[in-house]
Design a protein around this motif. Sequence first.
Motif, PDB file in Angstrom:
ATOM      1  N   ASP A  15      99.341  14.979  -8.853  1.00  0.00           N
ATOM      2  CA  ASP A  15      99.300  14.159  -7.633  1.00  0.00           C
ATOM      3  C   ASP A  15     100.032  12.839  -7.840  1.00  0.00           C
ATOM      4  O   ASP A  15     100.725  12.357  -6.933  1.00  0.00           O
ATOM      5  CB  ASP A  15      97.856  13.886  -7.214  1.00  0.00           C
ATOM      6  CG  ASP A  15      97.172  15.096  -6.604  1.00  0.00           C
ATOM      7  OD1 ASP A  15      97.879  16.002  -6.106  1.00  0.00           O
ATOM      8  OD2 ASP A  15      95.926  15.133  -6.629  1.00  0.00           O
ATOM      9  N   THR A  52     106.779  15.984   1.942  1.00  0.00           N
ATOM     10  CA  THR A  52     105.387  15.646   1.682  1.00  0.00           C
ATOM     11  C   THR A  52     104.816  16.690   0.722  1.00  0.00           C
ATOM     12  O   THR A  52     105.371  17.785   0.586  1.00  0.00           O
ATOM     13  CB  THR A  52     104.547  15.633   2.978  1.00  0.00           C
ATOM     14  OG1 THR A  52     104.645  16.923   3.599  1.00  0.00           O
ATOM     15  CG2 THR A  52     105.037  14.568   3.940  1.00  0.00           C
ATOM     16  N   ASN A  54     101.069  18.577  -0.805  1.00  0.00           N
ATOM     17  CA  ASN A  54      99.636  18.784  -0.649  1.00  0.00           C
ATOM     18  C   ASN A  54      98.932  18.305  -1.923  1.00  0.00           C
ATOM     19  O   ASN A  54      99.578  17.929  -2.895  1.00  0.00           O
ATOM     20  CB  ASN A  54      99.322  20.262  -0.387  1.00  0.00           C
ATOM     21  CG  ASN A  54      99.489  21.103  -1.633  1.00  0.00           C
ATOM     22  OD1 ASN A  54     100.574  21.137  -2.224  1.00  0.00           O
ATOM     23  ND2 ASN A  54      98.436  21.762  -2.066  1.00  0.00           N
ATOM     24  N   ALA A  55      97.626  18.332  -1.925  1.00  0.00           N
ATOM     25  CA  ALA A  55      96.860  17.973  -3.122  1.00  0.00           C
ATOM     26  C   ALA A  55      97.093  19.019  -4.205  1.00  0.00           C
ATOM     27  O   ALA A  55      97.137  20.225  -3.930  1.00  0.00           O
ATOM     28  CB  ALA A  55      95.375  17.895  -2.788  1.00  0.00           C
ATOM     29  N   GLY A  60      99.493  25.645  -1.159  1.00  0.00           N
ATOM     30  CA  GLY A  60     100.504  24.802  -0.537  1.00  0.00           C
ATOM     31  C   GLY A  60     100.668  25.053   0.944  1.00  0.00           C
ATOM     32  O   GLY A  60     100.128  26.021   1.494  1.00  0.00           O
ATOM     33  N   PRO A  61     101.447  24.216   1.640  1.00  0.00           N
ATOM     34  CA  PRO A  61     101.619  24.317   3.081  1.00  0.00           C
ATOM     35  C   PRO A  61     102.312  25.597   3.543  1.00  0.00           C
ATOM     36  O   PRO A  61     102.210  25.964   4.706  1.00  0.00           O
ATOM     37  CB  PRO A  61     102.437  23.085   3.447  1.00  0.00           C
ATOM     38  CG  PRO A  61     103.024  22.606   2.176  1.00  0.00           C
ATOM     39  CD  PRO A  61     102.138  23.058   1.079  1.00  0.00           C
ATOM     40  N   GLN A  67     102.987  29.707  -2.115  1.00  0.00           N
ATOM     41  CA  GLN A  67     102.563  28.540  -2.892  1.00  0.00           C
ATOM     42  C   GLN A  67     101.084  28.670  -3.244  1.00  0.00           C
ATOM     43  O   GLN A  67     100.227  27.996  -2.673  1.00  0.00           O
ATOM     44  CB  GLN A  67     102.821  27.254  -2.102  1.00  0.00           C
ATOM     45  CG  GLN A  67     104.280  26.997  -1.789  1.00  0.00           C
ATOM     46  CD  GLN A  67     104.484  25.766  -0.919  1.00  0.00           C
ATOM     47  OE1 GLN A  67     103.666  25.416  -0.078  1.00  0.00           O
ATOM     48  NE2 GLN A  67     105.597  25.091  -1.117  1.00  0.00           N
ATOM     49  N   ALA A  74     101.428  20.323  -7.458  1.00  0.00           N
ATOM     50  CA  ALA A  74     101.373  19.905  -6.058  1.00  0.00           C
ATOM     51  C   ALA A  74     102.569  20.539  -5.366  1.00  0.00           C
ATOM     52  O   ALA A  74     103.708  20.363  -5.804  1.00  0.00           O
ATOM     53  CB  ALA A  74     101.419  18.384  -5.951  1.00  0.00           C
ATOM     54  N   TRP A  75     102.338  21.296  -4.296  1.00  0.00           N
ATOM     55  CA  TRP A  75     103.412  21.988  -3.574  1.00  0.00           C
ATOM     56  C   TRP A  75     103.936  21.124  -2.446  1.00  0.00           C
ATOM     57  O   TRP A  75     103.195  20.444  -1.765  1.00  0.00           O
ATOM     58  CB  TRP A  75     102.900  23.298  -2.995  1.00  0.00           C
ATOM     59  CG  TRP A  75     102.546  24.312  -4.016  1.00  0.00           C
ATOM     60  CD1 TRP A  75     101.285  24.690  -4.389  1.00  0.00           C
ATOM     61  CD2 TRP A  75     103.446  25.113  -4.789  1.00  0.00           C
ATOM     62  NE1 TRP A  75     101.365  25.667  -5.349  1.00  0.00           N
ATOM     63  CE2 TRP A  75     102.666  25.946  -5.620  1.00  0.00           C
ATOM     64  CE3 TRP A  75     104.838  25.191  -4.867  1.00  0.00           C
ATOM     65  CZ2 TRP A  75     103.237  26.843  -6.504  1.00  0.00           C
ATOM     66  CZ3 TRP A  75     105.396  26.090  -5.755  1.00  0.00           C
ATOM     67  CH2 TRP A  75     104.599  26.912  -6.553  1.00  0.00           C
ATOM     68  N   SER A  76     105.250  21.223  -2.212  1.00  0.00           N
ATOM     69  CA  SER A  76     105.874  20.435  -1.145  1.00  0.00           C
ATOM     70  C   SER A  76     105.963  21.205   0.159  1.00  0.00           C
ATOM     71  O   SER A  76     105.880  22.433   0.189  1.00  0.00           O
ATOM     72  CB  SER A  76     107.286  20.016  -1.554  1.00  0.00           C
ATOM     73  OG  SER A  76     108.223  21.057  -1.348  1.00  0.00           O
ATOM     74  N   SER A  77     106.184  20.430   1.213  1.00  0.00           N
ATOM     75  CA  SER A  77     106.547  21.026   2.490  1.00  0.00           C
ATOM     76  C   SER A  77     107.947  21.635   2.343  1.00  0.00           C
ATOM     77  O   SER A  77     108.657  21.360   1.381  1.00  0.00           O
ATOM     78  CB  SER A  77     106.558  19.944   3.577  1.00  0.00           C
ATOM     79  OG  SER A  77     107.425  18.883   3.219  1.00  0.00           O
TER      80      SER A  77
END
Length: 132
Positions: A15, A52, A54-55, A60-61, A67, A74-77
């Motif tokens: 994070d 952005t 996620n935690a 992930g998003p 993801q 931490a996975w990104s958008s």
Amino acid sequence: MATLIPDAERNYLADQEAARITHLSLHEGSPGVTGANEAAGGSPAYARKAVTFNAAGAVGPLGASAQPATVGVAWSSEVTFDVDAATYSHWGAWSAASAGTFRQGNVLSSSQSPTGQAQIKLSIGVGPFAGA
């Protein structure tokens, strides 16, 4: 002897790393440690994209199949780049939309070589203990 690091600490460190990244980039060769070989040109023109995360340790998003929840990651958008004809082989992570501090980079899972103006989608996972 292996270093033993609890999952909560791995997630905390991921994070912290993700919080320092605001934009992603594409590169036509290795970015090295400076962010070299960044894409340019095209119409619409190439530009770094805001991202952005996620935690860490959570799905992930893009969902569990793309993801999965992974300790220390931490996975990104997903971001979409407008690019000109070239071969794009690496991604980069930055602290700003232009200039800024190059945080890290790596190879794409597969190079992309559009023959004309195109779009390339990208999402990444960051963390010092990826795959842990």
